[in-house]
Write an enzyme that holds these catalytic residues in place. Structure first.
Site, short mmCIF file in Angstrom:
data_model
loop_
_atom_site.label_atom_id
_atom_site.label_comp_id
_atom_site.label_asym_id
_atom_site.label_seq_id
_atom_site.Cartn_x
_atom_site.Cartn_y
_atom_site.Cartn_z
N ASN A 1 19.92 21.87 43.33
CA ASN A 1 20.82 22.44 42.63
C ASN A 1 20.41 22.18 41.01
OD1 ASN A 1 22.12 23.16 44.89
ND2 ASN A 1 23.70 21.38 44.85
N HIS B 1 14.63 21.14 41.37
CA HIS B 1 14.45 22.64 40.95
C HIS B 1 14.80 22.70 39.38
CE1 HIS B 1 14.70 24.25 45.26
NE2 HIS B 1 13.54 23.78 44.92
N CYS C 1 10.37 26.11 26.09
CA CYS C 1 9.70 27.14 25.23
C CYS C 1 8.48 27.65 25.85
CB CYS C 1 9.41 26.65 23.67
SG CYS C 1 8.62 27.71 22.76
N CYS D 1 5.55 26.77 22.82
CA CYS D 1 5.04 25.59 22.30
C CYS D 1 5.40 24.30 23.56
CB CYS D 1 5.79 25.06 21.29
SG CYS D 1 7.46 24.84 21.05
N CYS E 1 12.77 29.61 20.10
CA CYS E 1 12.61 28.45 19.77
C CYS E 1 12.74 28.31 18.44
CB CYS E 1 10.97 27.99 20.20
SG CYS E 1 10.56 26.48 19.79
N GLY F 1 25.01 21.11 52.64
CA GLY F 1 25.07 22.23 52.11
C GLY F 1 23.73 22.94 51.77
N THR F 2 22.67 22.91 52.43
CA THR F 2 21.58 23.79 52.17
C THR F 2 21.09 24.42 53.38
OG1 THR F 2 19.46 23.66 51.65
CG2 THR F 2 20.17 21.83 52.73
N SER F 3 20.78 25.93 53.10
CA SER F 3 20.57 26.82 54.33
C SER F 3 19.24 26.50 54.83
CB SER F 3 20.28 28.20 53.88
OG SER F 3 19.58 28.26 52.73
N GLU G 1 28.01 25.83 58.77
CA GLU G 1 27.61 26.69 59.99
C GLU G 1 26.18 26.26 60.43
OE1 GLU G 1 27.33 30.57 58.31
OE2 GLU G 1 25.59 29.88 57.17
C1 BV8 Z 1 6.43 26.09 45.53
C2 BV8 Z 1 16.05 27.05 40.92
C3 BV8 Z 1 4.16 25.68 45.55
C4 BV8 Z 1 16.24 28.37 40.20
C5 BV8 Z 1 15.33 27.84 43.32
C6 BV8 Z 1 6.65 31.63 53.07
C7 BV8 Z 1 7.08 30.57 53.85
C8 BV8 Z 1 7.25 29.26 53.17
C9 BV8 Z 1 7.43 29.18 51.94
C10 BV8 Z 1 7.04 30.05 51.01
C11 BV8 Z 1 6.66 31.29 51.71
N1 BV8 Z 1 6.44 32.27 50.42
C12 BV8 Z 1 6.84 31.45 49.31
C13 BV8 Z 1 7.01 30.38 49.70
C14 BV8 Z 1 7.49 29.24 48.74
C15 BV8 Z 1 8.62 29.54 48.29
C16 BV8 Z 1 9.87 29.59 49.27
O1 BV8 Z 1 10.26 28.55 49.97
N2 BV8 Z 1 10.01 30.68 49.51
C17 BV8 Z 1 11.20 30.95 50.49
C18 BV8 Z 1 12.29 31.99 50.07
C19 BV8 Z 1 10.66 31.63 51.85
N3 BV8 Z 1 9.17 28.29 47.45
C20 BV8 Z 1 8.55 28.00 46.16
O2 BV8 Z 1 8.09 29.13 45.61
C21 BV8 Z 1 8.74 26.85 45.40
N4 BV8 Z 1 7.51 26.34 44.89
O3 BV8 Z 1 6.42 26.15 46.85
O4 BV8 Z 1 5.55 25.55 44.85
C22 BV8 Z 1 3.58 26.80 45.47
C23 BV8 Z 1 2.92 27.18 43.89
C24 BV8 Z 1 2.27 28.68 44.01
C25 BV8 Z 1 2.27 29.24 44.71
C26 BV8 Z 1 3.07 29.12 46.09
C27 BV8 Z 1 3.48 27.95 46.45
C28 BV8 Z 1 9.82 26.63 44.53
C29 BV8 Z 1 11.27 27.02 44.97
C30 BV8 Z 1 12.26 26.82 43.91
C31 BV8 Z 1 13.05 28.21 43.67
N5 BV8 Z 1 14.15 27.78 42.94
N6 BV8 Z 1 16.21 27.57 42.40
C32 BV8 Z 1 17.57 28.62 40.04
O5 BV8 Z 1 18.49 27.82 40.85
O6 BV8 Z 1 18.05 29.45 39.52
S1 BV8 Z 1 15.49 28.04 44.78
C33 BV8 Z 1 17.23 28.17 45.15
O7 BV8 Z 1 17.56 28.22 46.52
C34 BV8 Z 1 18.10 27.25 44.52
O8 BV8 Z 1 17.53 26.09 43.79
C35 BV8 Z 1 18.81 26.71 45.70
O9 BV8 Z 1 19.37 25.38 45.45
C36 BV8 Z 1 17.74 26.88 46.70
C37 BV8 Z 1 18.11 26.77 47.98
O10 BV8 Z 1 19.31 27.55 48.35
P1 BV8 Z 1 20.37 26.45 49.16
O11 BV8 Z 1 20.51 25.33 48.11
O12 BV8 Z 1 20.11 26.16 50.56
O13 BV8 Z 1 21.70 27.35 48.93
P2 BV8 Z 1 21.85 28.67 50.03
O14 BV8 Z 1 22.87 29.73 49.30
O15 BV8 Z 1 20.86 29.17 50.55
O16 BV8 Z 1 22.93 27.72 51.21
C38 BV8 Z 1 24.02 27.28 50.85
C39 BV8 Z 1 24.49 26.35 52.15
O17 BV8 Z 1 25.51 25.60 52.05
C40 BV8 Z 1 24.70 27.41 53.28
O18 BV8 Z 1 23.74 27.06 54.47
C41 BV8 Z 1 26.04 27.37 53.33
O19 BV8 Z 1 26.59 27.59 55.04
C42 BV8 Z 1 26.14 26.04 53.07
N7 BV8 Z 1 27.81 25.84 52.36
C43 BV8 Z 1 28.45 26.72 51.76
N8 BV8 Z 1 29.65 26.03 51.36
C44 BV8 Z 1 29.43 24.83 51.92
C45 BV8 Z 1 28.31 24.78 52.91
N9 BV8 Z 1 28.18 23.46 53.29
C46 BV8 Z 1 29.00 22.44 53.12
N10 BV8 Z 1 30.27 22.72 52.71
C47 BV8 Z 1 30.65 23.86 52.11
N11 BV8 Z 1 31.62 24.06 51.34
ZN ZN Z 2 8.36 26.51 20.75
#
Ligand code: BV8
Ligand code: ZN
Length: 242
Positions: free
Chosen positions: A105, A122, A130, A133, A149, A189-191, A217
């Protein structure tokens, strides 16, 4: 296994452990009123995070990306930690350095609740970086679209990790340290679809940690954990700590 039995078992595991990690996602902030990414109340329905949280989207249309982040800052800024965050503060009070939070988060609510040992893998929505810079600053005030900036007039971006961007090496190193030391890992709380965070539970389990998932879920990771408790983080976590 009934939830109450699972909660008792997990509470005993936590009470016997010296090293516990929480791996948290958007769901831990849901009861604070912050939308999750992929749930039915997902962030800004028209867009998926994968479409806007990328450098390509920013280069193509930085105004749209800034509108999305300013909209999220507005929502997050009016929200406060919920009982799930507060339970994490109690765990840190009880375990000290033996307790760490690894969070996907960017809302800063774990820090706001009072946790110190927080790895924001994240980034953080309250910081900007920036694009010219590189200066990183905290901005709590309302930002304009395409903020500039003060030092070099360069275009600022949110200091968060976008898809296709690597995570901070130090933070990742510390994250793996904590995972490898952990005796209990709570995945809250992560999918479990975003990497590398989606592999953290396996890393902890691979080294013998007892891994529990707390979610509304079943998820992609449910079959890999030792115990999967279905329920709200804000209701379940407080039951795990005295
Ligand atoms: C990287 C920041 C190396 C910004 C975010 C193919 C296969 C595998 C991987 C990849 C692929 N293609 C690309 C990739 C890599 C990619 C990736 O994983 N893609 C996915 C979509 C397949 N990952 C990356 O790019 C990462 N970097 O790998 O670097 C690299 C370098 C160069 C080239 C390639 C690789 C960077 C990933 C970071 C992305 N940034 N956010 C922002 O927030 O604006 S991701 C974003 O999703 C958020 O950070 C968020 O936190 C994150 C994950 O989502 P969740 O937190 O799980 O939230 P979600 O809504 O999905 O789920 C909520 C859950 O809570 C649900 O299960 C729900 O049931 C539950 N819930 C709801 N209410 C409750 C609850 N549980 C309990 N109580 C409740 N009340
Ligand atoms: Zn700057």
């Amino acid at each position: 296994m009934e939830n109450k039995d699972a909660i008792k078992l997990l509470k005993d595991k936590i009470n016997q452990a010296k090293n516990v990690v929480v791996i948290s996602g958007a769901g831990i902030s849901a009861e604070s009123g912050i939308p999750t990414f992929r749930g039915k109340d997902g962030l800004w329905k028209k867009y998926r995070a994968e479409e806007l949280a990328t450098n390509q989207a920013f280069v193509r249309d930085s105004s749209l990306v800034w509108e999305w982040y300013n909209w999220r800052r507005e929502i997050i800024g009016s929200k406060k930690p919920n009982p799930a965050h507060e339970a994490c503060v109690k765990l840190e009070k009880k375990l000290g350095k033996g307790f760490s939070i690894i969070t996907q988060n960017v809302d800063g609510l774990h820090g706001l609740a009072g946790n110190k040992n927080v790895l924001e893998i994240h980034g953080n929505i309250w910081r900007t970086r920036c694009t010219s810079c590189g200066i990183v600053e905290e901005h709590r005030e309302k930002l304009t679209t395409n903020p500039r900036c003060e030092k070099c007039e360069g275009l600022l971006r949110p200091d968060v990790v976008w898809f296709g961007e690597s995570l901070d090496e130090n933070i990742l190193y510390n994250t793996f340290q904590k995972l490898l030391e952990s005796e209990v890992a709570l995945v809250v709380g992560t999918s479990g679809v975003v990497y590398p965070a989606a592999q953290f539970a396996d890393t902890a389990k691979g080294r013998g940690a007892y891994v529990a998932e707390i979610n509304l879920e079943k998820t992609a990771k449910s079959s890999d954990v030792d115990i999967s408790i279905i329920g709200k983080a804000g209701e379940i976590l407080p039951l795990l700590v005295d």
